[in-house]
Design an enzyme around this catalytic site. Structure first.
Site, PDB file in Angstrom:
ATOM      1  N   CYS A  73     -63.324  48.436  40.547  1.00  0.00           N
ATOM      2  CA  CYS A  73     -61.966  47.954  40.760  1.00  0.00           C
ATOM      3  C   CYS A  73     -61.629  47.006  39.618  1.00  0.00           C
ATOM      4  O   CYS A  73     -62.268  45.955  39.484  1.00  0.00           O
ATOM      5  CB  CYS A  73     -61.870  47.239  42.109  1.00  0.00           C
ATOM      6  SG  CYS A  73     -60.269  46.454  42.425  1.00  0.00           S
ATOM      7  N   CYS A 188     -57.008  51.850  37.106  1.00  0.00           N
ATOM      8  CA  CYS A 188     -57.293  51.659  38.529  1.00  0.00           C
ATOM      9  C   CYS A 188     -58.060  52.893  38.975  1.00  0.00           C
ATOM     10  O   CYS A 188     -57.632  54.019  38.687  1.00  0.00           O
ATOM     11  CB  CYS A 188     -56.001  51.503  39.333  1.00  0.00           C
ATOM     12  SG  CYS A 188     -56.246  51.485  41.130  1.00  0.00           S
TER      13      CYS A 188
END
Length: 269
Positions: A73, A188
């Site tokens: 992440c 992402c």
């Protein structure tokens, strides 16, 4: 106790990294942890999010003693990665940062876009990557409030319209001095699940940089020599911080070779 490789994300996006990690390290037991109770974490105020991540990993590492941790992440790692490494010096952390350096090396037009969450876009870490590796390029940062949620819905089989996706990515496409954006960094881990949709609706072809393979290769370098692989393959597991009782989620995770742990976890009791 068999020590797993722990792969962390805010939701389902890190499954792109898990898929690559299993391919490169087929005998390593994997523990997937999703902080879905906090999803989407990009909307959290930074002090509160950092405190949550530090507390969560304190419990996770104590409970599961991972041989390595992958933070799949960008938002979590660019915010808390340095503090996590300082707090747990005996645990190797493999982070996720926007793939700006390889984008700068591969672009022909010099026009690059970074498609990310708003938290990653505004982070000083991202700007420093541009200054260090892409100062000769024009880098456009595009933050989306919705794409991670769209990716979760898409992965769960819900309908996400092309128009909604195009609204989120159209600012990535720039024409300047007769040149066009030719590389878009998917900053992402959720976004690669939508990459095929992006290709279909894009106004012109570009390369979409998915960081999952590079993250998995770094993990392989970290654990490949220092830790012997498990003698026998055990079932990979998943923990979701909301502790859901969701048969559809269980089926989805089973498709990725994961068993959802229910009824509480030593990390969250």
């Amino acid at each position: 106790m068999t020590r797993p490789v722990l792969i962390f994300d805010s939701g389902l996006g890190g499954l792109t990294v898990l898929r690559e990690a299993r391919y490169l390290l087929p005998d390593e037991p994997l523990l997937y942890v999703a902080d879905d109770a906090a999803f989407p974490i990009g909307r959290w105020p930074e002090p509160e999010l950092k405190a949550r991540l530090l507390a969560l990993f304190e419990r996770l590492i104590e409970a599961h003693q991972p041989k390595a941790v992958v933070i799949a992440c960008n938002t979590a790692f660019t915010l808390a990665g340095s503090d996590l490494r300082s707090a747990h010096p005996d645990v190797p952390f493999v982070g996720t940062v926007p793939a700006i350096k390889p984008a700068a090396e591969q672009t022909s037009s010099g026009l690059i876009s970074v498609l990310a969450t708003p938290g990653t876009v505004r982070r000083t870490y991202t700007r420093s990557l541009i200054d260090s590796f892409a100062s000769q390029c024009h880098v456009r940062l595009v933050g989306s409030d919705l794409l991670a949620e769209f990716a979760e819905r898409h992965l769960r089989g819900d309908t996400v319209g092309d128009g909604d996706l195009l609204t989120e990515i159209e600012d990535c496409f720039l024409e300047r001095d007769g040149k066009r954006t030719d590389i878009i960094v998917l900053a992402c881990t959720h976004y690669p699940f939508l990459a095929n949709r992006f290709r279909k609706i894009a106004p012109w072809p570009v390369d979409w940089l998915d960081p999952a393979e590079a993250i998995a290769r770094q993990l392989m370098r970290v654990v490949g020599d220092a830790h012997p692989r498990s003698a026998g393959r055990i079932q990979d597991r998943a923990i979701f911080t909301s502790q859901p009782d969701n048969p559809a989620l269980e089926r989805l995770l089973a498709g990725f070779g994961l068993t959802l742990l229910k009824g509480g976890s030593p990390a969250f009791d």
